[in-house]
Design an enzyme around this catalytic site. Structure first.
Site, mmCIF file in Angstrom:
data_model
loop_
_atom_site.group_PDB
_atom_site.id
_atom_site.type_symbol
_atom_site.label_atom_id
_atom_site.label_comp_id
_atom_site.label_asym_id
_atom_site.label_seq_id
_atom_site.Cartn_x
_atom_site.Cartn_y
_atom_site.Cartn_z
ATOM 1 N N HIS A 1 0.807 -1.218 0.000
ATOM 2 C CA HIS A 1 0.000 0.000 0.000
ATOM 3 C C HIS A 1 0.842 1.270 0.000
ATOM 4 O O HIS A 1 0.430 2.286 -0.564
ATOM 5 C CB HIS A 1 -0.954 -0.026 1.190
ATOM 6 C CG HIS A 1 -2.006 -1.084 1.071
ATOM 7 N ND1 HIS A 1 -2.484 -1.798 2.139
ATOM 8 C CD2 HIS A 1 -2.665 -1.554 -0.022
ATOM 9 C CE1 HIS A 1 -3.399 -2.659 1.729
ATOM 10 N NE2 HIS A 1 -3.521 -2.535 0.419
ATOM 11 N N ASP B 1 -3.430 -8.616 -6.903
ATOM 12 C CA ASP B 1 -3.089 -9.077 -5.551
ATOM 13 C C ASP B 1 -3.956 -10.263 -5.163
ATOM 14 O O ASP B 1 -4.793 -10.177 -4.263
ATOM 15 C CB ASP B 1 -3.279 -7.916 -4.561
ATOM 16 C CG ASP B 1 -2.949 -8.316 -3.132
ATOM 17 O OD1 ASP B 1 -2.219 -9.294 -2.948
ATOM 18 O OD2 ASP B 1 -3.451 -7.647 -2.211
#
Length: 245
Positions: A28, A174
């Site tokens: 992130h 992901d």
């Protein structure tokens, strides 16, 4: 060696057990850096998330407390007095989702995208798990930039790579890597890099494992060309079995 490709969907994985762990922090923080850089350019952006999850996670939930992975991830980093300057904007963003005295909410990639991208940008979020779909829709209801899709994220991305648009594509891949199919799909995607729209950015998260199965993915991406950047954390350790980084 990768096994046969599984055709039945596997929907057992819930990211709530792992939200805010070390891998999330790296993933992130890197994604946030991409958003902050590209939104300075006038060209509109299209962010595509192939495996979105619910987008926002309660670190006090039963799932999160069962593994306590956030304790050694985002919570440990925020508790430090000295932090890497490169990830300070990301850490500040995490704080904005929480009251001053406590970190309870962890923003996943959809929340980071919604916070960083502009009104002119567009966001496509893909999630197949029924429970996560419902939470995702609730968490981002009313945001007209966001299109939530319940079909397979790999298929949505393949369609997006073929589309011609004036928007610059940023795709985050992901998957859970719970099945051999995830590795096979990721390797197939890496082979498609040369056909991706010009100046698109593909961010592929993958575990570094002691059996070396991730090497096929890296080799495929390297062979396809383009500009590759690898971010590993922590540095892969030798002598261990299983997940290294």
């Amino acid at each position: 060696m990768l096994g046969a490709r599984e055709t039945a969907p596997v929907l057992s994985y819930l990211h709530a057990f792992h939200a805010g762990n070390r891998a999330d922090v790296v993933k992130h923080a890197a994604l946030d850096a991409v958003f902050r850089a590209l939104r300075l350019q006038p060209r509109p952006l299209h962010y595509l998330d192939t495996h979105s999850g619910r987008g926002l996670y309660d670190l006090s939930s039963a799932e999160a407390r069962k593994t306590s992975e956030a304790d050694d991830g985002i919570l440990a980093i925020l508790a430090k007095k000295r932090r890497p300057a490169a990830i300070t904007p990301y850490l500040d963003l995490v704080k904005k989702f929480n009251p001053p005295s406590r970190i309870r909410v962890y923003p996943g990639s959809p929340a980071i995208a919604a916070a960083r991208l502009r009104p002119l940008d567009r966001i496509t979020l893909c999630e197949k798990h029924p429970r996560e779909q419902a939470a995702l829709k609730e968490n981002f209801a009313g945001d007209e930039r966001i299109d939530i899709k319940t079909e397979d994220g790999w298929s949505v991305l393949r369609t997006g790579l073929k589309a011609r648009s004036d928007r610059r594509l940023i795709a985050l891949v992901d998957p859970s890597y719970e099945t051999p199919a995830d590795y096979q799909d990721a390797i197939a995607l890496a082979h498609e890099i040369r056909r991706a729209p010009r100046q698109s950015i593909l961010i592929i998260w993958f575990p570094i494992l002691s059996d070396g199965r991730q090497q096929s993915l890296w080799d495929a991406a390297f062979a396809a060309g383009g500009h590759l950047v690898s971010v590993n954390w922590p540095a892969p350790e030798t002598g261990r079995v299983g997940l290294l980084g």
